[in-house]
Design an enzyme around this catalytic site. Structure first.
Site, short mmCIF file in Angstrom:
data_model
loop_
_atom_site.label_atom_id
_atom_site.label_comp_id
_atom_site.label_asym_id
_atom_site.label_seq_id
_atom_site.Cartn_x
_atom_site.Cartn_y
_atom_site.Cartn_z
N ASP A 250 0.88 -1.16 0.00
CA ASP A 250 0.00 0.00 0.00
C ASP A 250 0.92 1.22 0.00
OD1 ASP A 250 -2.06 1.78 0.00
OD2 ASP A 250 -3.13 0.92 1.71
C1 BGC Z 1 -4.96 3.40 0.00
C2 BGC Z 1 -4.98 2.40 -1.15
C3 BGC Z 1 -4.76 3.12 -2.45
C4 BGC Z 1 -3.44 3.88 -2.37
C5 BGC Z 1 -3.11 4.67 -3.61
C6 BGC Z 1 -3.71 4.24 -0.01
O1 BGC Z 1 -3.74 5.26 0.95
O2 BGC Z 1 -5.07 2.71 1.24
O3 BGC Z 1 -6.20 1.70 -1.18
O4 BGC Z 1 -4.76 2.24 -3.52
O5 BGC Z 1 -3.49 4.81 -1.28
O6 BGC Z 1 -3.98 5.74 -3.76
#
Ligand code: BGC
Length: 826
Positions: A250
Site C-alpha cells: 500500500d
Molecule cells: C490506500 C490504497 C490506495 C493507495 C493509492 C492508499 O492510501 O489505502 O487503497 O490504492 O493509497 O492511492
C-alpha cells in the site's frame, strides 16, 4: 513452488483452466530471458516506483513503464484532476448488494476499458476487507460482512477486469478492516477468524480468478507488519494458495528494505524515495538481502508486465479486448440492481400517478461516491432531482432542502470556477492546473506541466464564486502549512495551519477550518483566492501537496427549513426524502464515531412523515446508518453511493420502470445493539476478541434483532418457495413468482450444524443464486455448496478440517426469512 497461469482470451467467456497454457509457458520463457539480461541495479530499480503511480521502463529488455491507478469504482488515472474524467460506478457495497457476480464481471470489463483508455495497466482494486465493525469509515469501499459473498463478488470483478487485459491488486492483504491508526495498528486476529473470515475472500479470489496482483496493507497482523509478513505472503498466499502475481505495498507501507524483501514484497510504492531501488541494491551488496529473492520479485514483475502486454516479445494474456461497454448505461443498471428496498408498506412503491415532493440537500447535490483514494471525477452526475425531473410529468415535482447534512464546511462545489496557478519564488507563473471542487491533491511527480517540486513556491487556487443564496458565506481552509485567503479583494486569513494527526495523508482527511465570512448576494460573482506556500525542505518520502478551499452557504434557520419541507410534503401525494452521510462521515482515513445521520435529518424525516403518510425515505450512504424513524414511514430505500447515474436509477426504481434488485450485504442495526464495534486500538493493539463472530454471525449469537437483517431486500413482486432438494451438496430450489410483474429473486442458502456448536456460528451463507421469472411462472435454481462451507480452520494442526455430521440447509430471502429446510449428512 508457484506456477504461472493466465487467462487466455478476453470477452465474458473467460477461459481459465488453472493450468499453464502454451501461451503462459512462452511468456515465462520471455520473462526468464529478460531477467537474465538485467544487472542488480536495473533489477532493484524495477521494484521501486519511479513516481507516484508507475515503475521505470527498462529499454535494454524492451520493457515499458507499468502504470497503476485507483480503483475500485472507476479509473482515476495518474492525475487527481477532473480534466480526464472517469465513469463512476456505484460503491463496492452497492455492487455487493446486487449479489450478482456476473454483474461484477461486467463492471470489471468496463473498468478495464477505462484503464486501457487512460494507459493504465493495473487497477488498484478490489477492496475485499470485511465489515467487521459498522464504525469502519471505509466500509463503502469494501463489499460485505460475509466472506463468501465478498469472495464471489470479488472473483467476478477480478475476472472481468483481467478479461480486458488489465491487472488487479486485491487489497488490502489482510485485516485492514478499520482506519484508526491504520499505519501502525497491530490487529490481533485469532487464527480461526483469520482463515475463516479475513483471508477467505482473498483465497477464493486467488483460486477463482487468479489475480495478477495483491496489495499488502499498512497494518500489522499478530505482531508483523503486512509488508513484511513472510508467513501470510510467502507461506499462505504464495505457498498454499499458489498465487503467482505481484505483491505491491500500500502507498508508503514499505518500511524496511531487507525485512520487506524477506517478507515477500515485490514492489515498494510510491517512488522515487522508497526502501527498494538503490537501497535494495546496497542491501544485496552488503549481504543483508539475498539476490535470489530480488530475482524472484523481478520475475513476478516481469510476468505482470508480460501479461499486460508491455514486455517486448511476450504475447499479452488478452489479445482481443472484450466488446466495448456503454459506461453510463452500466452505471445506471448496477445502481438500480443494487438499491435495497427494506420497507414498503401499503404498496407505497412504485409511485402511483400524482404529485411528488422531493426533499433533502442530497436530492439536489448528489453524493455519489465515498472519500479518499477511491475518488474519481465523472463526466457528469445525475442527482435525484435531475433524475426525477426527467422522469415525472411536468408540474408534478416540487423540491425543498429540508435539512443540511453538512455540519462542517464542505469543499468548494457548485457555483465555484477555480483553477490552480503555480509560481516560483520570484512570483513567476510556472504552470497551471485544474482544481476540481477547490481541492488540490498532488502526489510526488503528479504536478501540472512545467512544475517541479524544486521550482514550486506557491500554489494559488483562484477564480470566482457565484452564490446561490444571499447572506453570510463562510470560507475555510483544509490542509497544513501557510495559507492566504482573500474573498472579493479582502484578505481574511494570512497564517499557518497546524492540524494534528499522524496519517501522512492526514491533510486530506482533516476537518476544514473556517477562516472568513463574507456577505454576498445571490447571482453576483465574487473573486476568491487561496494561496498555499509550499513547505521547503520537505523530506518526507513522498511529497504531497494537498489542500482545499472549503465553503458553506448562509445557514438558514434549521426549524424554518424543516417547516418549509413539511409544507411542501403536505401539498403532494407522496413525499420522497433523501437523507445522506457526508465526506466527513464516510471516508478513507478515519472511522465513524456513531451511526447517526448528520445534522437535523432525523428530525426532518419525522416531521415530513407526520405530515404525509406516503413518505418514502431514500438513504444515500455507503454503509449502515441508524434509521430511528423507520417504522413511521411508508417505505425505505437504501441507495448506497450510487455512482454518476444514481439519480436516473432512482427514477427508474421509484416510478416502477424497474424493480429495486438489491439485498443487504451487511446487517443494518443500531450501534447500541451491534455486537462488534471496537475500532480504536489500545496501546497500538486491536484484539479481534469476537473471533469468528462478526456481522450476522454475531447478531445471531447475541440473540439481538437488527433493524434489517443480512440478505433482506424487497422487490416489486412476490415469491413462493415451493421445494428444496438436497442431493449431496447440490441444492435445488424451486420457487414461483406469485406477484403481478416479472422479477428477480436472490435465493440464499444457509448452512447450520444440526447439533449446535458454540465454537461455530448458528448458520452461515453457503451459496446463493439469482432467479428470474415472469408473473405466475416457476423457476428452479441449483446451488452447489462448496466443500469449504463445511470446514473449519483447525488451529492445532494449522489446516482445514472437514466437519462431518448432520446439517440443516435452508433456502430463503435473508438470514432470518428462511422458507424451506432439508437435512443432509456429510
Ligand atoms: C490506500 C490504497 C490506495 C493507495 C493509492 C492508499 O492510501 O489505502 O487503497 O490504492 O493509497 O492511492
Amino acid at each position: 513452488m508457484e506456477g504461472a497461469h493466465g487467462l487466455r482470451r478476453g470477452g465474458t467467456g473467460v477461459v481459465d483452466t488453472g493450468k499453464p497454457s502454451a501461451a503462459d509457458e512462452a511468456r515465462e520463457a520471455v520473462v526468464e530471458a529478460a531477467l537474465r539480461r538485467l544487472d542488480l541495479d536495473a533489477k532493484t530499480r524495477l521494484l521501486a516506483g519511479q513516481d507516484t503511480w508507475s515503475l521505470p521502463a527498462l529499454s535494454e529488455i524492451g520493457l515499458r513503464s507499468l502504470v497503476m491507478s485507483d480503483g475500485p469504482i472507476g479509473v482515476r488515472g495518474v492525475r487527481w484532476t477532473a480534466d480526464d474524467p472517469s465513469v463512476a460506478l456505484p460503491s463496492p457495497t452497492a455492487l455487493a448488494a446486487t449479489w450478482d457476480p456476473s454483474l461484477a464481471h461486467r463492471a470489471g470489463v468496463l473498468l478495464a476499458q477505462e484503464a486501457r483508455r487512460k494507459g493504465v495497466h493495473v487497477l488498484l482494486a478490489p477492496t475485499v476487507n470485511l465489515h467487521r465493525s459498522p464504525l469502519g469509515g471505509r466500509h463503502f469501499e469494501a463489499y460485505s460482512e460475509d466472506p463468501h459473498l465478498t469472495g464471489r463478488i470479488g472473483t467476478g470483478y477480478v475476472r472481468g477486469v483481467q478479461s480486458g487485459g488489465v491487472g488487479t491488486t486485491v487489497k488490502h492483504f489482510v485485516a485492514n478492516d478499520a482506519e484508526t491508526e491504520r499505519f501502525t495498528v497491530d490487529n490481533q486476529v485469532p487464527e480461526r477468524a483469520l482463515h475463516e473470515l479475513y483471508l477467505a475472500p482473498f483465497e477464493a479470489i486467488v483460486s477463482g480468478a487468479r489475480p495478477w496482483g495483491v496489495m499488502t496493507a499498512y497494518n500489522t497482523v499478530n505482531g508483523t507488519t503486512m509488508t513484511e509478513h513472510h508467513h501470510l505472503v510467502g507461506e499462505v498466499l504464495r505457498g498454499t494458495w499458489g498465487f503467482d502475481g505481484i505483491n505491491v505495498s500500500d502507498w508508503s507501507a514499505a518500511r524496511d528494505t531487507a525485512r520487506a524483501l524477506r517478507g515477500g514484497l515485490d514492489i515498494a510504492m510510491p517512488g522515487p524515495r522508497t526502501v527498494y531501488g538503490d537501497a535494495l541494491a546496497a542491501a544485496v551488496r552488503d549481504g543483508r538481502a539475498d539476490e535470489a529473492d530480488v530475482d524472484a520479485a523481478v520475475r513476478r514483475v516481469l510476468r505482470l508486465a508480460a501479461r499486460v502486454g508491455i514486455l517486448r516479445g511476450a504475447e499479452p494474456a488478452v489479445t482481443e479486448p472484450p466488446a466495448p461497454v456503454d459506461g453510463e448505461a452500466l452505471a445506471r443498471e448496477i445502481a438500480r440492481r443494487s438499491f435495497v428496498l427494506v420497507r414498503n408498506e401499503r404498496g407505497a412503491l412504485p409511485l402511483k400517478p400524482g404529485t411528488v415532493a422531493l426533499i433533502g440537500a442530497a436530492a439536489r447535490d448528489a453524493r455519489i461516491l465515498g472519500g479518499g483514494s477511491a475518488t474519481v471525477f465523472p463526466p457528469r452526475t445525475v442527482s435525484p432531482l435531475d433524475g426525477l425531473t426527467a422522469a415525472l410529468p411536468e408540474g408534478t415535482l416540487s423540491y425543498a432542502v429540508g435539512a443540511d447534512p453538512a455540519t462542517e464546511l464542505a469543499t468548494a462545489g457548485r457555483g465555484f470556477t477555480l483553477r490552480a496557478v503555480c509560481r516560483d519564488a520570484a512570483g513567476t507563473v510556472i504552470g497551471t492546473g485544474s482544481a476540481p471542487s477547490g481541492h488540490i491533491q498532488w502526489m510526488g511527480s503528479d504536478l501540472p506541466d512545467g512544475v517541479r517540486h524544486d521550482n514550486l513556491h506557491t500554489v494559488e487556487l483562484t477564480g470566482t464564486l457565484t452564490p446561490r443564496e444571499s447572506g453570510p458565506h463562510t470560507f475555510g481552509i483544509k490542509g497544513k502549512g501557510a495559507f492566504t485567503l482573500t474573498v472579493d479583494g479582502t484578505t481574511y486569513y494570512d497564517g499557518v495551519q497546524r492540524p494534528d494527526g499522524k496519517d501522512p495523508f492526514g491533510a486530506l482527511f482533516n476537518a476544514p477550518v473556517p477562516r472568513a465570512q463574507a456577505e454576498l448576494t445571490a447571482g453576483e460573482p465574487v473573486t476568491v483566492s487561496l494561496t498555499h506556500t509550499v513547505q521547503v525542505p520537505d523530506d518526507r518520502p513522498l511529497r504531497v501537496i494537498t489542500f482545499a478551499l472549503a465553503h458553506a452557504a448562509p445557514r438558514r434557520d434549521p426549524d424554518e427549513l424543516i417547516a418549509e419541507a413539511v409544507e411542501t410534503a403536505r401539498n403532494a401525494d407522496t413525499a420522497v426524502v433523501v437523507v445522506a452521510t457526508t465526506d466527513r462521515v464516510e471516508s478513507e482515513g478515519f472511522d465513524r464515531a456513531d451511526l447517526r445521520l448528520p445534522g437535523r435529518q432525523d428530525d426532518l424525516v419525522r416531521a415530513v412523515a407526520a405530515a404525509n403518510p406516503r413518505t418514502v425515505v431514500v438513504v444515500n450512504s455507503g454503509s449502515p446508518v441508524e434509521l430511528p424513524w423507520r417504522d413511521e414511514v411508508a417505505a425505505v430505500l437504501l441507495t448506497w453511493f450510487p455512482g454518476q447515474e444514481g439519480g436516473a436509477a432512482l427514477a427508474d426504481v421509484l416510478t416502477g420502470a424497474h424493480e429495486p434488485g438489491g439485498r443487504l450485504p451487511t446487517t443494518w442495526g443500531s450501534l447500541a445493539d451491534a455486537p462488534v464495534t471496537q475500532v480504536v486500538p489500545v496501546a497500538g493493539e486491536l484484539p479481534y476478541t469476537e473471533g469468528v463472530f462478526i456481522g450476522y454471525r454475531a447478531w445471531e449469537k447475541a440473540g439481538r434483532t437488527p433493524a434489517y437483517p443480512f440478505g433482506h431486500g424487497l422487490g416489486y413482486t412476490d415469491w413462493t418457495y415451493e421445494s428444496l432438494d438436497a442431493d449431496g451438496t447440490t441444492v435445488r430450489v424451486r420457487l414461483r413468482n406469485t406477484g403481478e410483474r416479472p422479477g428477480r429473486e436472490v435465493v440464499q442458502v444457509y448452512l447450520s450444524p444440526a447439533e449446535p456448536d458454540p465454537e461455530r456460528p448458528a448458520r452461515w451463507l453457503a451459496g446463493f443464486a439469482g432467479a428470474e421469472a415472469g408473473p405466475g411462472e416457476s423457476v428452479e435454481v441449483s446451488v452447489e455448496l462448496p466443500r469449504r462451507a463445511f470446514e473449519i480452520w483447525d488451529e492445532k494442526v494449522k489446516a482445514w478440517a472437514f466437519v462431518k455430521g448432520s446439517y440443516e440447509i435452508t433456502a430463503g430471502r435473508s438470514i432470518v426469512d428462511r422458507r424451506l429446510a432439508a437435512r443432509i449428512n456429510v
